[in-house]
Design a protein around this motif. Structure first.
Motif, mmCIF file in Angstrom:
data_model
loop_
_atom_site.group_PDB
_atom_site.id
_atom_site.type_symbol
_atom_site.label_atom_id
_atom_site.label_comp_id
_atom_site.label_asym_id
_atom_site.label_seq_id
_atom_site.Cartn_x
_atom_site.Cartn_y
_atom_site.Cartn_z
ATOM 1 N N GLN A 208 32.059 10.457 33.008
ATOM 2 C CA GLN A 208 31.380 9.222 32.613
ATOM 3 C C GLN A 208 29.934 9.213 33.103
ATOM 4 O O GLN A 208 29.165 8.323 32.728
ATOM 5 N N MET B 237 40.492 5.048 28.693
ATOM 6 C CA MET B 237 39.953 5.089 30.047
ATOM 7 C C MET B 237 39.925 3.696 30.668
ATOM 8 O O MET B 237 39.939 3.548 31.872
ATOM 9 N N THR B 238 39.861 2.658 29.845
ATOM 10 C CA THR B 238 40.143 1.306 30.321
ATOM 11 C C THR B 238 41.232 0.740 29.411
ATOM 12 O O THR B 238 41.484 1.282 28.326
ATOM 13 N N ASN B 239 41.844 -0.355 29.844
ATOM 14 C CA ASN B 239 42.954 -0.914 29.073
ATOM 15 C C ASN B 239 42.505 -1.546 27.758
ATOM 16 O O ASN B 239 43.297 -1.750 26.849
ATOM 17 N N LEU B 240 41.214 -1.872 27.638
ATOM 18 C CA LEU B 240 40.745 -2.619 26.478
ATOM 19 C C LEU B 240 40.172 -1.768 25.359
ATOM 20 O O LEU B 240 39.923 -2.274 24.270
ATOM 21 N N GLN B 241 39.935 -0.506 25.616
ATOM 22 C CA GLN B 241 39.172 0.271 24.640
ATOM 23 C C GLN B 241 39.449 1.763 24.804
ATOM 24 O O GLN B 241 39.758 2.221 25.902
ATOM 25 N N GLU B 242 39.288 2.498 23.714
ATOM 26 C CA GLU B 242 39.284 3.950 23.808
ATOM 27 C C GLU B 242 37.857 4.420 24.072
ATOM 28 O O GLU B 242 36.902 3.835 23.565
ATOM 29 N N TRP B 243 37.741 5.498 24.825
ATOM 30 C CA TRP B 243 36.430 6.027 25.237
ATOM 31 C C TRP B 243 36.386 7.518 24.932
ATOM 32 O O TRP B 243 37.430 8.178 24.931
ATOM 33 N N PRO B 244 35.168 8.051 24.748
ATOM 34 C CA PRO B 244 35.071 9.498 24.517
ATOM 35 C C PRO B 244 35.772 10.276 25.632
ATOM 36 O O PRO B 244 35.595 9.980 26.817
ATOM 37 N N GLY B 245 36.576 11.250 25.239
ATOM 38 C CA GLY B 245 37.319 12.049 26.197
ATOM 39 C C GLY B 245 36.594 13.337 26.549
ATOM 40 O O GLY B 245 35.443 13.551 26.148
ATOM 41 N N GLY C 172 32.894 15.788 18.729
ATOM 42 C CA GLY C 172 34.057 15.903 19.617
ATOM 43 C C GLY C 172 34.787 14.589 19.798
ATOM 44 O O GLY C 172 36.017 14.554 19.841
ATOM 45 N N TYR D 279 26.856 8.203 28.866
ATOM 46 C CA TYR D 279 28.202 7.871 28.374
ATOM 47 C C TYR D 279 28.187 6.575 27.574
ATOM 48 O O TYR D 279 28.973 6.401 26.648
ATOM 49 N N CYS E 238 34.544 15.409 24.129
ATOM 50 C CA CYS E 238 33.150 15.067 23.847
ATOM 51 C C CYS E 238 32.215 15.954 24.686
ATOM 52 O O CYS E 238 31.286 16.577 24.164
ATOM 53 N N ALA F 106 39.754 13.933 22.115
ATOM 54 C CA ALA F 106 38.599 13.246 21.532
ATOM 55 C C ALA F 106 38.313 11.946 22.272
ATOM 56 O O ALA F 106 37.185 11.687 22.678
ATOM 57 N N VAL F 107 39.339 11.131 22.431
ATOM 58 C CA VAL F 107 39.179 9.833 23.097
ATOM 59 C C VAL F 107 40.407 9.543 23.953
ATOM 60 O O VAL F 107 41.433 10.212 23.825
ATOM 61 N N GLN G 22 29.650 6.370 23.840
ATOM 62 C CA GLN G 22 30.672 5.397 23.470
ATOM 63 C C GLN G 22 30.193 4.509 22.333
ATOM 64 O O GLN G 22 30.933 4.257 21.371
ATOM 65 N N ALA H 260 28.746 16.652 20.673
ATOM 66 C CA ALA H 260 29.448 15.675 21.515
ATOM 67 C C ALA H 260 30.060 14.573 20.648
ATOM 68 O O ALA H 260 31.228 14.192 20.833
ATOM 69 N N LEU I 151 36.313 15.324 31.465
ATOM 70 C CA LEU I 151 35.730 14.013 31.173
ATOM 71 C C LEU I 151 34.732 13.640 32.261
ATOM 72 O O LEU I 151 35.027 13.775 33.452
#
Lengths: 309, 309
Positions: free
Chosen positions: B171, B204-212, A222, A175, B215, B200-201, A179, A219, B169
């Motif tokens: 991780q 998952m944390t408050n600071l950043q978008e992450w692959p959803g 996606g 992951y 992916c 797509a994303v 990312q 991936a 999802l």
């Protein structure tokens, strides 16, 4: 080969023929170079397919040029040459065109700035070819053990100077890498997304098929909602290098492979003769399946049939 | 809402309108249930979005039903209820419709045989909902630390009684899980391929978008060359359960979300009113981008605007 027939065959309107003594002799006579795929054609995992050494030797003795065009990005050309030699086949580095090399060459011919970096989702072969071409890469095997934990205030900081992400087969996919690559493509302006290839599966070991680069590439599609530049088969990007090297018209080349949607399509896209071998991922029934619209000119069991005439 | 206008809006021919005091009052008056997405609407990661508790409380005091429809499959409904309560919002389990629950319900309403097993690429939420629905699952967090090594004679043996692979999802995604899921789908006859969703994303944390989940789902599409059954938004599979529970026509429901291609499309597919909030993944410029063809009925900054009239 007549253009119209070639077109009809590539549209699946003309069925392919089995190799027989007559058409094999004709094929050999009208071809100056044989382009071989490796996995499923020359070997399965680390086991040579029967009759391969004799076949290659015989073709060389007839004055044919031999080239190995592989989508497997796990090794560099140097590592492939070593593998060939360890299996008792003498092949030199410059007879090998791997998708790892293709990725590096794509950046080179497109004047990718040397001060920019390349993030790699893939294995050693890609990082090694990038280094040989003078590029700085990040990721790859180095990031194989990185873990992330989706806790509050956690983020991955990515290098803003990454200008390309190269994605190939990666048995250490995780992951963190997904990312990192996604951030570069989504957030670094103009960042290239390069796929070594999109093979669904491959004989990564002799006993089983495994998810191929197509899995990792999908991936990243996606998560980024972007489509990659594909440098391996069926893209004919590498053909320019082959033409420069051998100075043989593609109509006098024969592409030999086990996959319809990469090898045979590559051959057809480039204007080569095409021969499907059934020693890899494609079965006779899937070749003949009505849903298949890629018909090679010829098909046969294994490469050794080429010299059994 | 007039059918033709709704159709034109869903085709992007009519732009959405900003919420204003007049249309907000009209919307509230004509709606009996509000369906909220969670990530980007109620919270970002583990941080509540400003004004959410007051908004929900006010809507409840007006007699509106509240439902939370989330594509995030990492938690079960029970775990979501806990999260709501830990953030000071009283929400009961049966007001929550998560894609993890949707996956289990899909198997249930389709009479998935109890003696068959389900392989999970995803986190606890999915395995927990499957267990609650009486299904036996494999994989999930258990396989998160499994490694493989592509050496000769190595293979992954998969359970032939796996009749469905659920992908959400994850991780802890790794090559072992990708191979296991791929083998089940490719080799077990009739094995279902179920995607919780294809986002797509996500935050998952408050600071950043992450692959959803999009992916991981795409990765399995890449290796199997198959398309999944999607049970989360924008699929309206869960709507049947909502209708059963509340007995309110969908034209008197309003879907509130931050994503055009999941939340708003889900609302439109189901015949609900739709409100886009700009507190999540969609910016005003991407809403207005000519390439966007999904127009919600209304848009506004955050959910708290609903009660600021």
């Amino acid at each position: 080969m007549d253009g119209e027939i070639s077109k009809q065959r590539s549209e699946g309107k003309i069925s392919s023929q089995p190799l027989n003594p007559q058409n094999t002799r004709n094929l050999i006579d009208s071809v100056d170079a044989f382009l071989f795929d490796c996995d499923g054609v020359i070997w399965k995992g680390d086991s040579l397919i029967d009759g391969v050494p004799e076949t290659l030797e015989k073709l060389r003795s007839m004055g044919k040029k031999l080239v190995f065009v592989t989508n497997n990005s796990r090794k560099s050309r140097k590592q492939y040459a070593k593998k060939f030699n360890s299996l008792g086949i003498s092949v030199s580095e410059d007879e090998i065109f791997s998708s790892s090399y293709a990725a590096a060459m794509y950046l080179k011919v497109n004047d990718f700035p040397k001060e920019k970096k390349v993030y790699v989702i893939g294995e050693e072969g890609i990082s090694e070819e990038l280094a040989l071409a003078g590029f700085t890469s990040l990721g790859g095997t180095e990031d194989g053990k990185k873990t992330i934990d989706l806790r509050p205030n956690f983020l991955v900081e990515h290098d803003k100077s990454v200008g390309a992400v190269v994605v190939g087969l990666d048995q250490y996919i995780n992951y963190y890498k997904l990312q990192y690559g996604t951030l570069c493509i989504r957030e670094n302006p103009g960042c290239l997304f390069i796929a070594t290839n999109r093979d669904a599966v491959g004989h990564m070991t002799n006993l089983q098929e495994w998810p191929g680069a197509g899995c990792m590439v999908a991936a990243i599609c996606g998560s980024t909602q972007k489509e990659p530049i594909v440098v391996g088969k069926p893209s004919t990007f590498l053909m320019e290098f082959l033409l420069q090297k051998f100075n043989i018209p593609t109509s006098r080349m024969c592409m030999v492979g086990d996959r319809l949607d990469t090898d045979i399509l590559f051959g057809q896209n480039a204007g080569c003769r095409t021969l499907l071998v059934l020693s890899g991922v494609t079965s006779f029934s899937s070749l003949r399946d009505p849903s298949n619209n890629i018909q090679p000119e010829y098909y046969t069991s294994t490469v050794s049939d080429i010299i059994r005439t």
